[in-house]
Design a protein around this motif. Structure first.
Motif, PDB file in Angstrom:
ATOM      1  N   VAL A 165       0.819  -1.214   0.000  1.00  0.00           N
ATOM      2  CA  VAL A 165       0.000   0.000   0.000  1.00  0.00           C
ATOM      3  C   VAL A 165       0.852   1.263   0.000  1.00  0.00           C
ATOM      4  CG1 VAL A 165      -1.655   1.322   1.401  1.00  0.00           C
ATOM      5  CG2 VAL A 165      -1.929  -1.160   1.146  1.00  0.00           C
ATOM      6  N   VAL A 166       2.022   1.229   0.628  1.00  0.00           N
ATOM      7  CA  VAL A 166       2.752   2.450   0.952  1.00  0.00           C
ATOM      8  C   VAL A 166       3.882   2.728  -0.027  1.00  0.00           C
ATOM      9  CG1 VAL A 166       2.209   2.093   3.383  1.00  0.00           C
ATOM     10  CG2 VAL A 166       4.421   1.309   2.505  1.00  0.00           C
ATOM     11  N   ASP A 167       4.370   3.969   0.032  1.00  0.00           N
ATOM     12  CA  ASP A 167       5.607   4.349  -0.658  1.00  0.00           C
ATOM     13  C   ASP A 167       6.753   4.116   0.327  1.00  0.00           C
ATOM     14  OD1 ASP A 167       7.842   5.626  -1.668  1.00  0.00           O
ATOM     15  OD2 ASP A 167       6.742   7.344  -2.433  1.00  0.00           O
ATOM     16  N   PRO A 168       7.680   3.199   0.024  1.00  0.00           N
ATOM     17  CA  PRO A 168       8.733   2.876   0.987  1.00  0.00           C
ATOM     18  C   PRO A 168       9.521   4.093   1.468  1.00  0.00           C
ATOM     19  CG  PRO A 168       8.738   1.286  -0.803  1.00  0.00           C
ATOM     20  CD  PRO A 168       7.772   2.361  -1.188  1.00  0.00           C
ATOM     21  N   THR A 169       9.633   5.126   0.638  1.00  0.00           N
ATOM     22  CA  THR A 169      10.453   6.284   0.995  1.00  0.00           C
ATOM     23  C   THR A 169       9.748   7.252   1.943  1.00  0.00           C
ATOM     24  OG1 THR A 169       9.706   7.640  -0.886  1.00  0.00           O
ATOM     25  CG2 THR A 169      11.573   6.155  -1.249  1.00  0.00           C
ATOM     26  N   GLU A 170       8.441   7.033   2.210  1.00  0.00           N
ATOM     27  CA  GLU A 170       7.657   7.997   2.977  1.00  0.00           C
ATOM     28  C   GLU A 170       7.444   7.582   4.433  1.00  0.00           C
ATOM     29  OE1 GLU A 170       6.916  10.872   2.048  1.00  0.00           O
ATOM     30  OE2 GLU A 170       7.018  10.877  -0.144  1.00  0.00           O
ATOM     31  N   ARG A 171       8.294   6.725   4.962  1.00  0.00           N
ATOM     32  CA  ARG A 171       8.119   6.308   6.353  1.00  0.00           C
ATOM     33  C   ARG A 171       8.332   7.485   7.291  1.00  0.00           C
ATOM     34  NH1 ARG A 171      11.731   1.789   9.537  1.00  0.00           N
ATOM     35  NH2 ARG A 171      13.162   3.552   9.716  1.00  0.00           N
ATOM     36  N   CYS A 172       7.461   7.592   8.290  1.00  0.00           N
ATOM     37  CA  CYS A 172       7.561   8.644   9.308  1.00  0.00           C
ATOM     38  C   CYS A 172       7.891   8.011  10.656  1.00  0.00           C
ATOM     39  CB  CYS A 172       6.242   9.412   9.433  1.00  0.00           C
ATOM     40  SG  CYS A 172       5.706  10.248   7.937  1.00  0.00           S
ATOM     41  N   VAL A 173       8.842   8.597  11.355  1.00  0.00           N
ATOM     42  CA  VAL A 173       9.168   8.177  12.715  1.00  0.00           C
ATOM     43  C   VAL A 173       8.951   9.375  13.622  1.00  0.00           C
ATOM     44  CG1 VAL A 173      10.902   7.232  14.273  1.00  0.00           C
ATOM     45  CG2 VAL A 173      10.858   6.497  11.872  1.00  0.00           C
ATOM     46  N   PHE A 174       7.925   9.286  14.470  1.00  0.00           N
ATOM     47  CA  PHE A 174       7.611  10.357  15.410  1.00  0.00           C
ATOM     48  C   PHE A 174       8.103   9.950  16.790  1.00  0.00           C
ATOM     49  CE2 PHE A 174       4.194  10.389  12.198  1.00  0.00           C
ATOM     50  CZ  PHE A 174       4.368  11.669  11.690  1.00  0.00           C
ATOM     51  N   THR A 175       8.671  10.890  17.507  1.00  0.00           N
ATOM     52  CA  THR A 175       9.184  10.579  18.839  1.00  0.00           C
ATOM     53  C   THR A 175       8.645  11.573  19.867  1.00  0.00           C
ATOM     54  OG1 THR A 175      11.175  11.928  18.472  1.00  0.00           O
ATOM     55  CG2 THR A 175      11.316   9.577  17.947  1.00  0.00           C
ATOM     56  N   GLU A 176       8.382  11.053  21.040  1.00  0.00           N
ATOM     57  CA  GLU A 176       8.068  11.827  22.233  1.00  0.00           C
ATOM     58  C   GLU A 176       8.892  11.231  23.358  1.00  0.00           C
ATOM     59  OE1 GLU A 176       3.920  11.980  23.080  1.00  0.00           O
ATOM     60  OE2 GLU A 176       3.420  13.175  21.302  1.00  0.00           O
ATOM     61  N   PRO A 177       9.051  11.926  24.470  1.00  0.00           N
ATOM     62  CA  PRO A 177       9.862  11.369  25.560  1.00  0.00           C
ATOM     63  C   PRO A 177       9.410   9.958  25.944  1.00  0.00           C
ATOM     64  CG  PRO A 177       9.366  13.661  26.009  1.00  0.00           C
ATOM     65  CD  PRO A 177       8.585  13.292  24.775  1.00  0.00           C
ATOM     66  N   GLY A 178      10.310   9.010  25.774  1.00  0.00           N
ATOM     67  CA  GLY A 178      10.031   7.648  26.184  1.00  0.00           C
ATOM     68  C   GLY A 178       9.221   6.815  25.218  1.00  0.00           C
ATOM     69  N   ARG A 179       8.865   7.342  24.042  1.00  0.00           N
ATOM     70  CA  ARG A 179       8.077   6.536  23.113  1.00  0.00           C
ATOM     71  C   ARG A 179       8.275   6.990  21.670  1.00  0.00           C
ATOM     72  NH1 ARG A 179       1.801   8.139  24.466  1.00  0.00           N
ATOM     73  NH2 ARG A 179       1.931  10.391  24.164  1.00  0.00           N
ATOM     74  N   ARG A 180       7.988   6.052  20.737  1.00  0.00           N
ATOM     75  CA  ARG A 180       8.135   6.313  19.310  1.00  0.00           C
ATOM     76  C   ARG A 180       6.881   5.836  18.589  1.00  0.00           C
ATOM     77  NH1 ARG A 180      13.294   2.726  18.334  1.00  0.00           N
ATOM     78  NH2 ARG A 180      11.896   1.444  19.595  1.00  0.00           N
ATOM     79  N   ARG A 181       6.734   6.347  17.374  1.00  0.00           N
ATOM     80  CA  ARG A 181       5.641   5.896  16.502  1.00  0.00           C
ATOM     81  C   ARG A 181       6.184   5.821  15.084  1.00  0.00           C
ATOM     82  NH1 ARG A 181       0.843   8.807  14.089  1.00  0.00           N
ATOM     83  NH2 ARG A 181      -0.623   7.144  13.602  1.00  0.00           N
ATOM     84  N   VAL A 182       5.934   4.709  14.411  1.00  0.00           N
ATOM     85  CA  VAL A 182       6.415   4.488  13.050  1.00  0.00           C
ATOM     86  C   VAL A 182       5.213   4.226  12.152  1.00  0.00           C
ATOM     87  CG1 VAL A 182       7.811   3.015  11.550  1.00  0.00           C
ATOM     88  CG2 VAL A 182       8.591   3.525  13.880  1.00  0.00           C
ATOM     89  N   CYS A 183       5.084   5.008  11.089  1.00  0.00           N
ATOM     90  CA  CYS A 183       3.927   4.830  10.207  1.00  0.00           C
ATOM     91  C   CYS A 183       4.218   5.354   8.808  1.00  0.00           C
ATOM     92  CB  CYS A 183       2.693   5.536  10.785  1.00  0.00           C
ATOM     93  SG  CYS A 183       2.824   7.333  10.860  1.00  0.00           S
TER      94      CYS A 183
END
Length: 292
Positions: A165-183
């Motif tokens: 479904v996705v474009d491999p180059t468009e991965r986002c990594v969001f970070t907050e203190p003590g946690r991450r989100r990958v989407c």
């Protein structure tokens, strides 16, 4: 309590695309406050736990003891400018909304559980009889006949066809203190185009079963939503199992797209090499599921 080890494929539709009276319910949920995407897995987990700890326990989250619906539940939101698009794709207009649909998803999961689980496990897990639970859960699933849940989920791993479904180059990594989100986020038109191509290639290369079947089901699911929606692949709670080195080494999206290209050009060696790389990467997480 750790976040559930669950990954998600979500659809966010334009708020204007929801039909009344659902539109009013969605608008009210947005006004009450949206769910923080970092907390979505725990929010769903807590909603389920509250339903089971109630007196008497609820069969499904989001309903009272009589089985009556108690509001729409939680929603996630996304703005169109946060969704990468190909030149021909459109997202929006306005805020995009993803109802978490926990009650409907729980009902579908319960129907599957009742079909697969052994009788002693069903008896231990359910306060109601299996037939009563099946009837009530089936009724909720039938309510979805005119639409579809906005969220698919997978425990302990990501189904490899989802990466199509996705474009491999468009991965986002969001970070907050003590946690991450990958989407990844993608316009619906781009998602449908990629899935259709991958399904056609896989059908010619490996037949109708396995990944091809998942691609077919995913394509049908995407067709249920507004064409100007957005799709999000979120690692969710799986990132708790991943070290920074794991994320650096993760080329799953690139590998899956390379496999589709290699299938199309009949390059069996490339398919095998990429699949082995994927298997090696995800084997560690599969082993943790076995241990649990």
């Amino acid at each position: 309590m750790p976040e559930p080890f669950v990954a998600y494929l979500r659809v966010y539709e334009p708020l204007s695309s929801f039909e009344p009276p659902l539109r009013e319910e969605v608008e009210a949920a947005v006004e009450r406050g949206t769910v923080d995407p970092f907390d979505a897995g725990q929010w769903e987990q807590q909603l389920w736990l509250r339903s089971q700890l109630a007196a008497p326990p609820r069969l499904l989250p989001g309903e009272n003891a009589k089985g009556e619906v108690q509001g729409l539940g939680g929603v996630l939101v996304l703005e169109p400018e946060d969704v990468p698009t190909a030149p021909a794709a459109t997202v929006g207009p306005g805020t995009l909304v993803c109802p978490l649909d926990v009650r409907g998803r729980a009902a579908a999961a319960l129907v599957g559980f009742l079909g697969d689980a052994e009788i002693p496990l069903r008896t231990a897990a359910l306060a109601d009889s299996a037939e009563t639970a099946r009837s009530r859960a089936g009724a909720v699933v039938s309510e979805l006949a005119g639409g579809a849940v906005h969220v698919l989920s997978s425990t302990w791993t990501v189904p490899l066809p989802w990466f199509v479904v996705v474009d491999p180059t468009e991965r986002c990594v969001f970070t907050e203190p003590g946690r991450r989100r990958v989407c990844w986020r993608v316009a619906m038109a781009d998602a449908r185009r990629r899935v259709a191509r991958a399904h056609s290639v896989a059908k010619q290369s490996i037949g109708e079963d396995g990944p091809t079947k998942i691609l077919k089901e995913t394509g049908r699911w995407l067709e249920r939503f507004h064409p100007h929606s957005a799709v999000e692949l979120d690692y969710g709670g799986l990132v708790q199992l991943m070290t920074p080195a794991d994320l650096e080494a993760d080329t799953s999206a690139e590998d899956v797209h390379a496999i589709v290209d290699a299938m199309e050009s009949d390059d069996a060696e490339e398919v095998a090499a990429r699949y082995e790389q994927l298997r090696d990467f995800w084997a560690e997480f599969a082993a943790r599921e076995q241990h649990n």
